[in-house]
Structure formats: C-alpha cells, structure tokens
Design a protein around this motif. Sequence first.
Motif, short mmCIF file in Angstrom:
data_model
loop_
_atom_site.label_atom_id
_atom_site.label_comp_id
_atom_site.label_asym_id
_atom_site.label_seq_id
_atom_site.Cartn_x
_atom_site.Cartn_y
_atom_site.Cartn_z
N SER A 8 0.86 -1.18 0.00
CA SER A 8 0.00 0.00 0.00
C SER A 8 0.89 1.23 0.00
CB SER A 8 -0.92 0.02 1.22
OG SER A 8 -1.68 1.22 1.22
N GLY A 9 0.88 1.95 -1.11
CA GLY A 9 1.78 3.07 -1.30
C GLY A 9 1.22 4.42 -0.92
N SER A 10 0.45 4.48 0.14
CA SER A 10 -0.06 5.76 0.61
C SER A 10 0.75 6.20 1.81
CB SER A 10 -1.53 5.66 1.00
OG SER A 10 -2.01 6.93 1.41
N ASN A 11 0.84 7.49 2.00
CA ASN A 11 1.54 8.04 3.14
C ASN A 11 0.56 8.86 3.98
OD1 ASN A 11 3.77 8.41 4.76
ND2 ASN A 11 4.42 10.27 3.70
N ARG A 12 -0.61 8.24 4.21
CA ARG A 12 -1.68 8.96 4.92
C ARG A 12 -2.42 7.98 5.83
NH1 ARG A 12 -7.04 10.83 3.68
NH2 ARG A 12 -7.16 9.49 1.87
N ALA A 13 -2.74 8.42 7.02
CA ALA A 13 -3.55 7.61 7.93
C ALA A 13 -4.95 7.45 7.34
CB ALA A 13 -3.64 8.28 9.30
N GLN A 14 -5.54 6.30 7.52
CA GLN A 14 -6.90 5.99 7.05
C GLN A 14 -7.05 6.17 5.53
OE1 GLN A 14 -9.06 4.62 9.24
NE2 GLN A 14 -7.36 4.79 10.65
N ALA A 15 -6.00 5.93 4.79
CA ALA A 15 -6.03 6.08 3.33
C ALA A 15 -6.98 5.07 2.70
CB ALA A 15 -4.62 5.90 2.77
N THR A 16 -7.73 5.52 1.71
CA THR A 16 -8.62 4.59 1.00
C THR A 16 -7.81 3.55 0.24
OG1 THR A 16 -8.81 6.13 -0.87
CG2 THR A 16 -10.55 6.20 0.82
N THR A 17 -6.61 3.89 -0.16
CA THR A 17 -5.72 2.91 -0.81
C THR A 17 -5.48 1.74 0.14
OG1 THR A 17 -4.64 4.65 -2.09
CG2 THR A 17 -3.45 2.56 -1.86
N THR A 18 -5.16 2.04 1.38
CA THR A 18 -4.88 0.99 2.36
C THR A 18 -6.16 0.25 2.74
OG1 THR A 18 -3.03 2.31 3.16
CG2 THR A 18 -3.78 0.50 4.58
N GLN A 19 -7.28 0.94 2.82
CA GLN A 19 -8.55 0.26 3.09
C GLN A 19 -8.86 -0.74 1.98
OE1 GLN A 19 -11.85 2.88 4.31
NE2 GLN A 19 -10.31 4.42 4.80
N LEU A 20 -8.63 -0.34 0.75
CA LEU A 20 -8.85 -1.25 -0.37
C LEU A 20 -7.89 -2.44 -0.29
CD1 LEU A 20 -10.24 -2.02 -3.01
CD2 LEU A 20 -8.64 -0.50 -4.21
N CYS A 21 -6.65 -2.18 0.07
CA CYS A 21 -5.67 -3.27 0.22
C CYS A 21 -6.09 -4.25 1.31
CB CYS A 21 -4.28 -2.70 0.54
SG CYS A 21 -3.50 -1.87 -0.84
N SER A 22 -6.60 -3.75 2.41
CA SER A 22 -7.08 -4.62 3.49
C SER A 22 -8.23 -5.49 3.00
CB SER A 22 -7.51 -3.80 4.70
OG SER A 22 -6.41 -3.14 5.27
N TYR A 23 -9.13 -4.90 2.22
CA TYR A 23 -10.23 -5.68 1.65
C TYR A 23 -9.70 -6.75 0.71
CZ TYR A 23 -14.22 -6.95 -1.22
OH TYR A 23 -15.17 -7.66 -1.89
N THR A 148 -17.48 -0.13 4.39
CA THR A 148 -18.30 -0.44 5.55
C THR A 148 -17.40 -0.56 6.78
OG1 THR A 148 -18.07 -2.84 5.34
CG2 THR A 148 -19.87 -1.79 4.08
N PRO A 149 -17.98 -0.56 7.98
CA PRO A 149 -17.16 -0.77 9.18
C PRO A 149 -16.41 -2.11 9.17
CG PRO A 149 -19.31 0.09 9.79
CD PRO A 149 -19.37 -0.22 8.31
N GLU A 150 -16.93 -3.09 8.40
CA GLU A 150 -16.27 -4.39 8.28
C GLU A 150 -15.14 -4.37 7.25
OE1 GLU A 150 -19.75 -4.08 7.89
OE2 GLU A 150 -19.98 -4.40 10.04
N GLY A 151 -14.97 -3.25 6.56
CA GLY A 151 -13.88 -3.12 5.60
C GLY A 151 -14.21 -3.45 4.16
N GLU A 152 -15.48 -3.68 3.85
CA GLU A 152 -15.87 -3.97 2.47
C GLU A 152 -16.26 -2.69 1.75
OE1 GLU A 152 -19.02 -6.79 2.21
OE2 GLU A 152 -17.75 -8.45 2.80
N PRO A 153 -15.97 -2.61 0.45
CA PRO A 153 -16.46 -1.45 -0.30
C PRO A 153 -17.99 -1.39 -0.24
CG PRO A 153 -14.87 -2.69 -1.60
CD PRO A 153 -15.20 -3.52 -0.39
N VAL A 154 -18.54 -0.20 -0.08
CA VAL A 154 -19.99 -0.03 -0.05
C VAL A 154 -20.60 -0.35 -1.41
CG1 VAL A 154 -21.83 1.69 0.22
CG2 VAL A 154 -19.94 1.63 1.85
N ASN A 155 -19.92 0.04 -2.47
CA ASN A 155 -20.41 -0.14 -3.83
C ASN A 155 -20.35 -1.62 -4.24
OD1 ASN A 155 -20.09 -0.40 -6.84
ND2 ASN A 155 -20.53 1.79 -6.73
#
Length: 180
Positions: A8-23, A148-155
Amino acid sequence: MTKITIISGSNRAQATTTQLCSYLQQVLESKGCLVTLLDLYVMPLPLYSPDVVCEDANLAILRNSLNEADGIILATPEYHGAPSGVLKNALDFVGSAQFSGKVVLSVSSTGGPVGVSSLQQLQTIVRSVHGINCPEWISIGGENRTFTPEGEPVNEKLRERALHTLQYFVKMVEAFSPEL
C-alpha cells in the motif's frame, strides 16, 4: 499455498488505498492465499539514493516479502496523474530480483473518477523490472472510496469487480509460478 505481497503506497492515515488493500487481503485469504500487507505509512522507508548502501529494517522486510511472493499487488493513490512518491521510492529500492517472472496487479484510489495514469505508469515500472502485468486492474474513485465498518467497499459493483479481478490475478499467479 499461493503467497501474495500487497504494498500500500499511501503516506496517509486511514487512506482509502490501504482500506482497499485490506479488503483485497481479506478476499485473498478467504480463497486460501497467504497474504502479507505492507503499509508504507506505518512502515516508512528512507529516501532512496543509489550512492548509499541502506541497511534499514523496513527495507529488509520489503525485500524479503517480495522475494518470497508468488504474486504482487501494487496499490497507490493517484497524485497529479502519477503513483505516489512513497510507492515509487519503495520500488526504487528493489528490482528484477524481486519481480522477474512474477505476476503483478496494479491498484489505485483517486479523488477523481478513475486513476488510469498511475496504473499505466505502474505497469511501465513492472515491465522495467521484468514482472508480468496482470491485464486487469482495480481503480476506485470519488464516492466509490467508501467502506463499511467491516472493511468492504460499499459499492456492490466495485466488490464484484474486485472479486473478478482477484480471481483472474490468482489464476495468472498459479499459472506463472513454477513452484505452485
């Protein structure tokens, strides 16, 4: 067992890039893959210089994880039509020893509708280090960057796209990896 490294190449807390990587990690693990997620925000690397021999612990983790991986996912936010400097810096520390013959999936998250420029540039980098680009990619933008709070994309369509792309990616990794 198929080993996947996600960067995950983001340098930001709570980055959507990292959220997507976790998913993506959750989905791959549910399919039996062994996944290592390297978040460059929590695992910073020094600034690359070809004149300096670097013995950084985080760099050793990055190299070892890539060396052991059967497949690699590179994820970046799109900044000014390009991958993040944090991800590019990490990639400057590695090369064909880590990527040669391995399938690589490129992923982006952008404030606009889609991050095509950063994905194309990542694919150029992958070719330069002799990796094999997965012809599929994942790009999320705008309101599709909500989880979502569970880490899944809403869409729902994004979830379907991610599942399809990961299935394709894993099949490619298994086909190209001599040890699987």
